[in-house]
Design a protein around this motif. Structure first.
Motif, short mmCIF file in Angstrom:
data_model
loop_
_atom_site.label_atom_id
_atom_site.label_comp_id
_atom_site.label_asym_id
_atom_site.label_seq_id
_atom_site.Cartn_x
_atom_site.Cartn_y
_atom_site.Cartn_z
N THR A 216 6.00 -1.15 1.60
CA THR A 216 7.18 -1.07 0.73
C THR A 216 7.68 -2.45 0.36
O THR A 216 7.43 -3.43 1.09
CB THR A 216 8.32 -0.31 1.42
OG1 THR A 216 8.76 -1.09 2.56
CG2 THR A 216 7.87 1.06 1.89
N ASP A 238 -3.31 3.88 -2.83
CA ASP A 238 -2.73 5.21 -2.99
C ASP A 238 -1.98 5.34 -4.30
O ASP A 238 -2.04 6.40 -4.96
CB ASP A 238 -1.78 5.50 -1.82
CG ASP A 238 -2.50 5.99 -0.57
OD1 ASP A 238 -3.67 6.41 -0.68
OD2 ASP A 238 -1.89 5.95 0.51
N ALA A 239 -1.27 4.29 -4.70
CA ALA A 239 -0.54 4.34 -5.97
C ALA A 239 -1.49 4.50 -7.15
O ALA A 239 -1.19 5.21 -8.11
CB ALA A 239 0.31 3.08 -6.13
N ASP A 242 -2.73 8.13 -7.15
CA ASP A 242 -1.70 9.10 -7.52
C ASP A 242 -1.16 8.90 -8.94
O ASP A 242 -0.84 9.88 -9.61
CB ASP A 242 -0.53 9.02 -6.53
CG ASP A 242 -0.91 9.45 -5.13
OD1 ASP A 242 -1.92 10.17 -4.98
OD2 ASP A 242 -0.22 9.04 -4.17
N GLY A 243 -1.04 7.65 -9.35
CA GLY A 243 -0.38 7.35 -10.62
C GLY A 243 -1.16 6.53 -11.61
O GLY A 243 -0.60 6.04 -12.61
N GLY A 247 0.77 3.26 -12.26
CA GLY A 247 1.41 3.43 -10.96
C GLY A 247 1.12 2.27 -10.03
O GLY A 247 2.01 1.78 -9.31
N ALA A 248 -0.14 1.81 -10.01
CA ALA A 248 -0.51 0.70 -9.14
C ALA A 248 0.18 -0.58 -9.57
O ALA A 248 0.69 -1.35 -8.74
CB ALA A 248 -2.02 0.51 -9.16
N LEU A 251 4.02 -0.58 -8.70
CA LEU A 251 4.27 -0.91 -7.29
C LEU A 251 4.00 -2.38 -7.03
O LEU A 251 4.78 -3.04 -6.33
CB LEU A 251 3.39 -0.05 -6.39
CG LEU A 251 3.48 -0.36 -4.90
CD1 LEU A 251 4.90 -0.16 -4.38
CD2 LEU A 251 2.49 0.49 -4.10
#
Length: 263
Positions: A216, A238-239, A242-243, A247-248, A251
């Motif tokens: 985080t 994971d980002a 998922d996105g 998304g990556a 983040l």
């Protein structure tokens, strides 16, 4: 070593910790990886760590294991990893790229041939997770001649007797694994990490990047206060899963801002 040295010198001059962002080459395909690499650089990544997929990634937790399998299914090879770096260099000559992988693919490629190809592609260094210092001369010596950094890992179990051997002939930076276990596991307490970073920095004379378990922006900021750089891998993987690329990159931008503004 110039890109890595210049990057860490700039960060030190600016009073900032660096952000090292990991992506698995070929997850889910080469074209996507190239987009992510450019996105990470634009989002503020100071160093890109490019994973070379392997069937037995013993240091990696489930997110990166899954990414490696997706990459292998897409046809990614070590030669394909090097091609990604070469393609990245067509429009980005500044951001350091470090290959993270395991000895078996490097050995199968041929250590000298791999170093020659990595240098030609524009790589800056290699993290070879499972090649101990006593056994790394066939890879390290060609890398030294080529001016590439062999970046070693120190861990919470690296005691004072072992540490000098681990950091000897290391260049670029030292990667401190913040906790025993695999990537994506929980990270050690900041006070403990701080003491370990000081010890490794003193022994090596190099910047120390801390990874394994930073997920985080809040945690990245905490580690950035005591380390020279923060490494994030599983959370970005994971980002992406998922996105997608957006998304990556989103983040990564949050992580980069948190790291750069922590001090």
């Amino acid at each position: 070593m110039t890109r890595l040295s210049d990057t860490f010198a700039r960060l030190k001059s600016d009073g900032q910790a660096g952000f090292v962002a990991y992506v698995m080459a070929g997850d889910p395909d080469a074209a996507t990886t190239l987009k992510v690499m450019h996105g990470l650089a634009e989002a503020g990544a100071d160093v890109i760590e490019l994973g070379a997929p392997f069937t037995d990634p013993m240091a990696d937790g489930p997110p990166i294991q899954r990414a490696a399998l997706r990459a292998l299914d897409s046809g990614m090879t070590l030669r394909g990893v090097l091609q990604l770096i070469a393609d990245f260099r067509k429009t980005n000559a500044a951001t350091p790229v470090v290959i993270m992988g395991y000895a078996n693919p490097f050995h199968a490629f041929g250590y000298q041939a791999f170093v020659d190809a990595a240098s030609a592609a524009g790589a800056d260094g290699v993290i070879c997770v499972d090649l101990p210092p006593e056994e790394d001369a066939p890879l390290r010596e060609p890398m030294e001649r080529a001016g590439l950094s062999l970046i070693r890992l120190a861990t919470p179990t690296t005691d004072d007797d072992r540490l000098p051997q681990v950091v000897k002939n290391t260049s670029g930076f030292v990667y401190y694994v913040s906790t025993t276990g695999v990537t994506g596991a929980g990270i050690g307490q900041t006070a403990v990490v701080s003491g370990a970073v000081d010890r490794v920095r003193k022994a090596s004379g190099l910047p120390v990047a801390v990874g394994f378990g930073v997920k985080t922006p809040e945690r990245a900021a905490e580690i950035a206060k005591v380390a020279d750089a923060v490494v994030v891998g599983s959370a970005i993987v994971d980002a992406l899963a998922d996105g997608g690329v957006a998304g990556a990159v989103k983040l990564a931008k949050e992580l980069a801002q948190a790291t750069h503004n922590a001090r």
